[in-house]
Design an enzyme around this catalytic site. Structure first.
Site, PDB file in Angstrom:
ATOM      1  N   HIS A 133       0.875  -1.178   0.000  1.00 41.09           N
ATOM      2  CA  HIS A 133       0.000   0.000   0.000  1.00 41.09           C
ATOM      3  C   HIS A 133       0.911   1.226   0.000  1.00 41.09           C
ATOM      4  O   HIS A 133       2.030   1.169   0.515  1.00 41.09           O
ATOM      5  CB  HIS A 133      -0.827  -0.055   1.286  1.00 41.09           C
ATOM      6  CG  HIS A 133      -1.904   0.979   1.394  1.00 41.09           C
ATOM      7  ND1 HIS A 133      -1.655   2.251   1.841  1.00 41.09           N
ATOM      8  CD2 HIS A 133      -3.233   0.924   1.138  1.00 41.09           C
ATOM      9  CE1 HIS A 133      -2.784   2.930   1.858  1.00 41.09           C
ATOM     10  NE2 HIS A 133      -3.764   2.156   1.436  1.00 41.09           N
ATOM     11  N   ASP A 210       2.823  -4.653   7.953  1.00 39.54           N
ATOM     12  CA  ASP A 210       1.635  -3.826   7.779  1.00 39.54           C
ATOM     13  C   ASP A 210       0.441  -4.775   7.888  1.00 39.54           C
ATOM     14  O   ASP A 210       0.136  -5.528   6.963  1.00 39.54           O
ATOM     15  CB  ASP A 210       1.702  -3.146   6.405  1.00 39.54           C
ATOM     16  CG  ASP A 210       0.376  -2.526   5.996  1.00 39.54           C
ATOM     17  OD1 ASP A 210      -0.625  -2.686   6.715  1.00 39.54           O
ATOM     18  OD2 ASP A 210       0.343  -1.882   4.926  1.00 39.54           O
ATOM     19  N   GLN A 213      -4.899  -5.058   6.834  1.00 42.23           N
ATOM     20  CA  GLN A 213      -5.964  -5.976   6.395  1.00 42.23           C
ATOM     21  C   GLN A 213      -6.000  -7.244   7.235  1.00 42.23           C
ATOM     22  O   GLN A 213      -7.062  -7.833   7.433  1.00 42.23           O
ATOM     23  CB  GLN A 213      -5.754  -6.364   4.922  1.00 42.23           C
ATOM     24  CG  GLN A 213      -5.858  -5.211   3.952  1.00 42.23           C
ATOM     25  CD  GLN A 213      -7.244  -4.589   3.923  1.00 42.23           C
ATOM     26  OE1 GLN A 213      -8.249  -5.269   4.153  1.00 42.23           O
ATOM     27  NE2 GLN A 213      -7.298  -3.294   3.659  1.00 42.23           N
ATOM     28  N   LYS A 236     -10.505  -0.770  10.506  1.00 38.13           N
ATOM     29  CA  LYS A 236     -10.583  -1.945   9.630  1.00 38.13           C
ATOM     30  C   LYS A 236     -10.848  -3.212  10.434  1.00 38.13           C
ATOM     31  O   LYS A 236     -10.860  -4.315   9.905  1.00 38.13           O
ATOM     32  CB  LYS A 236      -9.291  -2.102   8.826  1.00 38.13           C
ATOM     33  CG  LYS A 236      -9.116  -1.004   7.766  1.00 38.13           C
ATOM     34  CD  LYS A 236      -7.939  -1.295   6.892  1.00 38.13           C
ATOM     35  CE  LYS A 236      -7.434  -0.081   6.149  1.00 38.13           C
ATOM     36  NZ  LYS A 236      -8.203   0.248   4.950  1.00 38.13           N
ATOM     37  N   CYS A 374      -4.776   2.626  -3.669  1.00 42.67           N
ATOM     38  CA  CYS A 374      -3.512   3.090  -3.049  1.00 42.67           C
ATOM     39  C   CYS A 374      -2.388   2.082  -3.258  1.00 42.67           C
ATOM     40  O   CYS A 374      -1.522   1.906  -2.388  1.00 42.67           O
ATOM     41  CB  CYS A 374      -3.679   3.374  -1.559  1.00 42.67           C
ATOM     42  SG  CYS A 374      -4.806   4.698  -1.226  1.00 42.67           S
TER      43      CYS A 374
HETATM   44  N1  PMP Z   1      -1.958  -0.860   4.490  1.00 42.19           N
HETATM   45  C1  PMP Z   1      -2.946  -1.539   3.905  1.00 42.19           C
HETATM   46  C2  PMP Z   1      -2.664  -2.927   3.393  1.00 42.19           C
HETATM   47  C3  PMP Z   1      -4.205  -0.975   3.794  1.00 42.19           C
HETATM   48  O1  PMP Z   1      -5.189  -1.676   3.222  1.00 42.19           O
HETATM   49  C4  PMP Z   1      -4.431   0.318   4.295  1.00 42.19           C
HETATM   50  C5  PMP Z   1      -5.789   0.986   4.159  1.00 42.19           C
HETATM   51  N2  PMP Z   1      -6.399   0.793   2.919  1.00 42.19           N
HETATM   52  C6  PMP Z   1      -3.373   0.979   4.917  1.00 42.19           C
HETATM   53  C7  PMP Z   1      -2.157   0.371   4.984  1.00 42.19           C
HETATM   54  C8  PMP Z   1      -3.542   2.349   5.505  1.00 42.19           C
HETATM   55  O2  PMP Z   1      -4.451   2.308   6.544  1.00 42.19           O
HETATM   56  P1  PMP Z   1      -5.028   3.653   7.179  1.00 42.19           P
HETATM   57  O3  PMP Z   1      -5.541   4.459   6.031  1.00 42.19           O
HETATM   58  O4  PMP Z   1      -6.110   3.188   8.090  1.00 42.19           O
HETATM   59  O5  PMP Z   1      -3.901   4.316   7.892  1.00 42.19           O
END
Ligand code: PMP
Length: 417
Positions: A133, A210, A213, A236, A374
């Site tokens: 991401h 990270d 998910q 999430k 993203c």
């Molecule tokens: N890493 C992953 C794999 C994600 O799916 C996301 C959110 N789509 C993020 C990081 C960032 O999370 P947040 O926007 O809640 O900080």
């Protein structure tokens, strides 16, 4: 002595579980909401909503400062939430749990803090993967440019899987950190993070995971994984927005300098010198998201009612059902066909832009995500501009998947005429 006490868990029943999430009763465009965008954010059970309302209605006060009743009560609830997170991910100590805004802030915290130490020297390397991401790419690029270090990228195969042998080939004596996504929000791939950590540790390299998910789809045990850092977002995992967690091993958190300065993170301040609190408060400057922390604690309580394996198995059955049903649609291609996948399906339909798919099925009350999610490097890897993505949670049903597939067939008919 054998421990014969077994905790009674709530039996999973999807119809009962759906009643816990009030938003699932609402209509969208006159149709019952079919919410298939759980990878973007999950819905909140009533118990989480109630925890937030209760806190603001009865218990609101600033924490760690006042010696009066309400302040102590709010502090106790916030710190109790930290303990719940500690238990939930099986950290050794609650002081290894840093409350942050979310995964993005957690990763930025590690990057910015390490950047201010002598940990990275010119020419050092950080390894990430092609399926990260943006929040696990850009923070490292920001420090790469300040520290003159290099970012190396583990390639992925056509199924969207990391290749461990390729990973090991990238490691050199200059590699200082590996930062890898546990489950890809775009491909659904579940990465072999335990093996990645084991390999990295055999070269004495720490690993950040990270877990944005993964937290909602898997049972996470940071000690079993031996992760050095693990980041996730409350929103999430059925909790509120604006709260998340950075787990870090004590040895790293103690070595790292504060990320931000301000109230609540100091012991003494003079104009000449400031001394800092111990972890975790060293990293929590200013008034935190107190309600968010308490709400995240309520989300953990909610999940803890269940045997997580039952939820995971149910989600896997949705993944299998949805994959088979989608493959019935001519011209539809799934992007991300890893052997180990969570319930996230990205797809494209020949001749139809994902934005059109998303917009048309919204008229049927169906919420999916379209775009690059993203993860622009994944789009480039698969040579596509965007995908449509459906992501399922344990409150979704096979009937909802049928409606989704019917709606997609309608999209195809519109474009055929
Ligand atoms: N890493 C992953 C794999 C994600 O799916 C996301 C959110 N789509 C993020 C990081 C960032 O999370 P947040 O926007 O809640 O900080």
């Amino acid at each position: 002595m054998i421990n014969t006490v077994t905790e009674t868990k709530r039996k999973f029943n999807v119809e009962e579980v759906r009643k816990d999430f009030p938003i699932l009763k609402r209509l969208v465009n006159g149709k019952p909401l079919v919410y298939l965008d759980n990878a973007a954010t999950t819905q909140k059970p009533q118990s989480v909503i109630d925890a937030l309302t209760h806190y603001y209605t009865y218990d609101n006060a600033n924490i760690h400062r006042g010696l009066y009743f309400l302040s102590e009560l709010a502090t106790e609830q916030y710190e109790n939430a930290r303990l719940k997170v500690k238990e939930f991910i099986n950290a050794i100590s609650a002081s290894e749990i840093i409350f942050v805004r979310g995964t993005t802030e957690a990763i930025n915290l590690v990057a910015s803090s390490l950047c201010r130490t002598k940990y990275f020297r010119e020419g050092d390397e950080i390894i990430i993967s092609n399926m990260e991401h943006h929040s696990n790419i850009v923070p490292w690029q920001l420090i790469r440019d300040r520290k003159n270090i290099n970012l190396k990228v583990i390639p992925i195969n056509d199924n969207g899987e990391i290749q461990l042998d390729e990973f090991e080939k990238l490691i050199t004596e200059k590699t200082k950190l590996v930062s890898i996504v546990h489950i890809s929000n775009t491909l659904g791939t579940i990465n072999p993070v335990k093996e990645i950590i084991k390999i990295a540790h055999s070269y004495k390299i720490p690993v950040l995971i990270d877990g944005a998910q993964a937290m909602s789809h898997l049972k996470i045990d940071v000690q079993e994984l031996d992760a050095d850092f693990y980041a996730f977002s409350g929103h999430k995992v059925f909790g509120p927005t604006g709260i998340g967690v950075l787990y870090g091993k004590t040895e790293y958190l103690e070595m790292m300098p504060p990320y931000q300065g301000g109230g609540d993170m100091i012991r003494t301040v003079t104009f000449e010198k400031t001394t800092f609190e111990d972890i975790p408060r060293k990293f929590e400057a200013g008034t935190p998201n107190i309600a968010g922390g308490i709400g995240l604690g309520a989300a953990i309580d909610y999940l803890n009612q269940f045997d997580r394996t039952e939820l995971i198995n149910y989600e896997n059955s949705l993944l299998e059902y949805a994959t088979n049903r989608l493959m019935e649609i001519e011209g539809l291609k799934i992007i991300g066909t890893a052997k180990k996948k969570a319930s996230v399906i990205s797809f494209i339909i020949e001749g139809i832009h994902p934005y059109d798919i998303g917009t048309i099925i919204d008229t049927d009350g169906i919420a999916i995500r379209t775009g690059h999610h993203c993860t622009q490097p994944i789009m480039r890897r698969f040579n596509i501009p965007a995908t449509a993505r459906a992501s399922f949670s344990f409150y979704n049903t096979k009937e909802e998947i049928d409606k989704f597939v019917e709606s997609l067939i309608k999209v195809k008919q519109i474009f055929a005429s």
